[in-house]
Motif scaffolding. Structure first.
Motif, PDB file in Angstrom:
ATOM      1  N   GLY A  39       0.815  -1.209   0.000  1.00 27.73           N
ATOM      2  CA  GLY A  39       0.000   0.000   0.000  1.00 27.73           C
ATOM      3  C   GLY A  39       0.851   1.262   0.000  1.00 27.73           C
ATOM      4  O   GLY A  39       0.572   2.219  -0.737  1.00 27.73           O
ATOM      5  N   VAL A  40       1.897   1.285   0.815  1.00 26.75           N
ATOM      6  CA  VAL A  40       2.808   2.436   0.848  1.00 26.75           C
ATOM      7  C   VAL A  40       3.486   2.624  -0.499  1.00 26.75           C
ATOM      8  O   VAL A  40       3.588   3.746  -1.013  1.00 26.75           O
ATOM      9  CB  VAL A  40       3.877   2.249   1.953  1.00 26.75           C
ATOM     10  CG1 VAL A  40       4.941   3.345   1.860  1.00 26.75           C
ATOM     11  CG2 VAL A  40       3.221   2.260   3.325  1.00 26.75           C
ATOM     12  N   LEU A  41       3.950   1.523  -1.087  1.00 25.50           N
ATOM     13  CA  LEU A  41       4.617   1.605  -2.392  1.00 25.50           C
ATOM     14  C   LEU A  41       3.649   2.104  -3.459  1.00 25.50           C
ATOM     15  O   LEU A  41       4.021   2.917  -4.319  1.00 25.50           O
ATOM     16  CB  LEU A  41       5.171   0.236  -2.775  1.00 25.50           C
ATOM     17  CG  LEU A  41       6.036   0.169  -4.036  1.00 25.50           C
ATOM     18  CD1 LEU A  41       7.236   1.097  -3.927  1.00 25.50           C
ATOM     19  CD2 LEU A  41       6.502  -1.263  -4.294  1.00 25.50           C
ATOM     20  N   ALA A  42       2.389   1.646  -3.404  1.00 30.45           N
ATOM     21  CA  ALA A  42       1.383   2.092  -4.371  1.00 30.45           C
ATOM     22  C   ALA A  42       1.113   3.587  -4.233  1.00 30.45           C
ATOM     23  O   ALA A  42       0.945   4.298  -5.235  1.00 30.45           O
ATOM     24  CB  ALA A  42       0.090   1.294  -4.172  1.00 30.45           C
ATOM     25  N   ILE A  43       1.083   4.074  -2.988  1.00 29.88           N
ATOM     26  CA  ILE A  43       0.866   5.509  -2.755  1.00 29.88           C
ATOM     27  C   ILE A  43       2.017   6.320  -3.347  1.00 29.88           C
ATOM     28  O   ILE A  43       1.802   7.368  -3.975  1.00 29.88           O
ATOM     29  CB  ILE A  43       0.720   5.792  -1.248  1.00 29.88           C
ATOM     30  CG1 ILE A  43      -0.596   5.195  -0.734  1.00 29.88           C
ATOM     31  CG2 ILE A  43       0.768   7.288  -0.969  1.00 29.88           C
ATOM     32  CD1 ILE A  43      -0.749   5.278   0.770  1.00 29.88           C
ATOM     33  N   LEU A  44       3.242   5.842  -3.149  1.00 29.33           N
ATOM     34  CA  LEU A  44       4.403   6.552  -3.696  1.00 29.33           C
ATOM     35  C   LEU A  44       4.360   6.584  -5.225  1.00 29.33           C
ATOM     36  O   LEU A  44       4.681   7.606  -5.843  1.00 29.33           O
ATOM     37  CB  LEU A  44       5.691   5.876  -3.228  1.00 29.33           C
ATOM     38  CG  LEU A  44       6.011   5.997  -1.728  1.00 29.33           C
ATOM     39  CD1 LEU A  44       7.232   5.172  -1.379  1.00 29.33           C
ATOM     40  CD2 LEU A  44       6.225   7.454  -1.343  1.00 29.33           C
ATOM     41  N   THR A 300      14.015   3.563  -2.187  1.00 27.02           N
ATOM     42  CA  THR A 300      14.556   3.984  -3.478  1.00 27.02           C
ATOM     43  C   THR A 300      13.566   4.861  -4.233  1.00 27.02           C
ATOM     44  O   THR A 300      13.949   5.846  -4.877  1.00 27.02           O
ATOM     45  CB  THR A 300      14.916   2.752  -4.332  1.00 27.02           C
ATOM     46  OG1 THR A 300      15.765   1.881  -3.584  1.00 27.02           O
ATOM     47  CG2 THR A 300      15.636   3.174  -5.597  1.00 27.02           C
ATOM     48  N   THR A 301      12.289   4.518  -4.153  1.00 25.66           N
ATOM     49  CA  THR A 301      11.256   5.316  -4.817  1.00 25.66           C
ATOM     50  C   THR A 301      11.150   6.699  -4.193  1.00 25.66           C
ATOM     51  O   THR A 301      10.972   7.708  -4.899  1.00 25.66           O
ATOM     52  CB  THR A 301       9.896   4.602  -4.745  1.00 25.66           C
ATOM     53  OG1 THR A 301      10.005   3.291  -5.320  1.00 25.66           O
ATOM     54  CG2 THR A 301       8.836   5.385  -5.514  1.00 25.66           C
ATOM     55  N   ILE A 302      11.257   6.780  -2.862  1.00 29.29           N
ATOM     56  CA  ILE A 302      11.232   8.077  -2.193  1.00 29.29           C
ATOM     57  C   ILE A 302      12.381   8.957  -2.685  1.00 29.29           C
ATOM     58  O   ILE A 302      12.201  10.132  -3.020  1.00 29.29           O
ATOM     59  CB  ILE A 302      11.324   7.898  -0.661  1.00 29.29           C
ATOM     60  CG1 ILE A 302      10.034   7.297  -0.120  1.00 29.29           C
ATOM     61  CG2 ILE A 302      11.605   9.240   0.023  1.00 29.29           C
ATOM     62  CD1 ILE A 302      10.091   6.970   1.356  1.00 29.29           C
ATOM     63  N   THR A 303      13.578   8.369  -2.741  1.00 26.69           N
ATOM     64  CA  THR A 303      14.738   9.116  -3.222  1.00 26.69           C
ATOM     65  C   THR A 303      14.527   9.613  -4.641  1.00 26.69           C
ATOM     66  O   THR A 303      14.852  10.759  -4.981  1.00 26.69           O
ATOM     67  CB  THR A 303      15.996   8.224  -3.165  1.00 26.69           C
ATOM     68  OG1 THR A 303      16.214   7.787  -1.825  1.00 26.69           O
ATOM     69  CG2 THR A 303      17.220   8.981  -3.654  1.00 26.69           C
ATOM     70  N   ASN A 304      13.965   8.762  -5.488  1.00 26.76           N
ATOM     71  CA  ASN A 304      13.713   9.126  -6.873  1.00 26.76           C
ATOM     72  C   ASN A 304      12.687  10.250  -6.980  1.00 26.76           C
ATOM     73  O   ASN A 304      12.855  11.190  -7.773  1.00 26.76           O
ATOM     74  CB  ASN A 304      13.240   7.897  -7.648  1.00 26.76           C
ATOM     75  CG  ASN A 304      13.018   8.167  -9.113  1.00 26.76           C
ATOM     76  OD1 ASN A 304      11.900   8.427  -9.553  1.00 26.76           O
ATOM     77  ND2 ASN A 304      14.080   8.114  -9.903  1.00 26.76           N
TER      78      ASN A 304
END
Length: 339
Positions: A39-44, A300-304
């Motif tokens: 869910g967190v990854l989907a939100i990002l 990694t997605t947050i950094t991107n």
């Protein structure tokens, strides 16, 4: 040698259920923790799609995210085993640096692709062996032993490189970082990460080694009484962590085309954080490879996202810290539910 009794085993959430308590009907490979991470990854991903749709969702950017996640991801797989077994490894970043420097010296590069790969792996195994011997047979507290290794490996890598960046001249190594080496659009480093992840999952969930790791992390004395060689198991865990660091170092060499003593900076913090938010208990006894990989992808997605939106690094670190705190609170809540 006897296996640990069922009461000692808290299997990976990606495997069989960890509790006899009633749970919602979910597929065998997933649980509430995994769903929360997804869910967190989907939100990002949604945030990226809304803020920078053309850039974030481009094939090149998605390949970049997966490639950047691959190196730290391999390190995280190794450190997940160590933490599940009740240990900690603060030296993984320094081991990556040492292996990358040693594998890119002119003398090592003379042996070509195979020599560089072998050197990186052997250096990682050697450092892991020293950690394992000190901790299992020393005995030393894992925090102190790996902290000493972190300082020593950083110092040795600085001495070997003399503070300079060592450029790779072996074409067969450099070519793996080129787009022509992609397999069906997938970078080779991502394929290596996928293989390591699958092997790590199988090792943790489908082998005696994995059951023994969970057992000694949950209760080392009970595991010893059950016939498990606790010292040898701990030694093997740090060898596994060193092996993953050696592989990650060679991947970093391919990615950057160089070796330097600053490689792997803060990898230990990122890897431990990814494992924690993935459901691995710092006290040991439970963890999941799937969760750790999702943790790596989230960071990694947050950094991107921050890079694409030209945001400063300070809010990025705050966001990571908030995610870690939320993950730990979720773990505590779910642990009370399990009990």
């Amino acid at each position: 040698m006897l296996n640990s009794p069922p009461s000692l085993s808290k299997t990976d959430p990606a495997g069989p259920p960890t509790s006899s308590a009633a749970r919602p009907a979910l597929p065998g490979w997933v649980d509430l923790r995994t769903l929360a991470l997804l869910g967190v990854l989907a939100i990002l991903v949604l945030v990226g799609a809304l803020t920078k749709p053309d850039q974030f969702l481009s094939t090149g950017n998605l390949q970049l995210i997966l490639t950047q996640a691959s190196v730290i991801g391999v390190v995280t797989v190794g450190i997940t085993f160590v933490i599940i077994g009740g240990g900690i490894d603060l030296s993984v970043g320094a081991m990556v640096a040492l292996a990358s420097v040693w594998a890119t010296t002119l003398a090592t590069q003379d042996f070509g692709f195979g020599g560089m790969l072998m050197c990186a792996v052997l250096v990682g195994l050697g450092a892991g062996l020293i950690n394992g011997v000190l901790i299992a047979y020393g005995p030393m507290v894992p925090f102190i032993a790996t902290l000493a290794m972190m300082a020593s490996a950083r110092g040795l890598s600085l001495q070997l490189s003399e503070g300079k960046t060592q450029m790779v001249t072996v074409d067969s190594v450099l070519s793996l970082g080129e787009r022509d080496a992609y397999v069906l659009g997938i970078p080779p480093l991502v394929l290596v990460f996928a293989v390591v992840t699958v092997l790590g999952w199988l090792l943790l969930n489908r082998t005696t080694f994995g059951r023994r790791t969970v057992a000694i992390g949950g209760n080392a004395e009970a595991a010893r009484l059950a016939g498990i060689a606790v010292k040898r198991q701990r030694l093997m865990l740090y060898l596994l962590s060193g092996l993953c660091c050696g592989i990650a170092a060679f991947m970093l060499i391919i990615l950057t085309g160089s070796g330097q003593n600053t490689n792997g900076n803060l990898y230990e913090l990122d890897a431990i954080a990814a494992a924690i938010i993935g459901g691995t208990l710092l006290s040991g006894g439970r963890g999941t490879i799937v969760g750790s990989v999702l943790g790596v992808l989230i960071f990694t997605t947050i950094t991107n996202l921050f890079a694409l939106n030209n945001l400063q690094s300070a809010p990025q670190q705050i966001a990571k810290g908030a995610i870690i705190v939320a993950a730990v609170l979720l773990q505590r809540r779910l642990n009370r539910t399990d009990n």
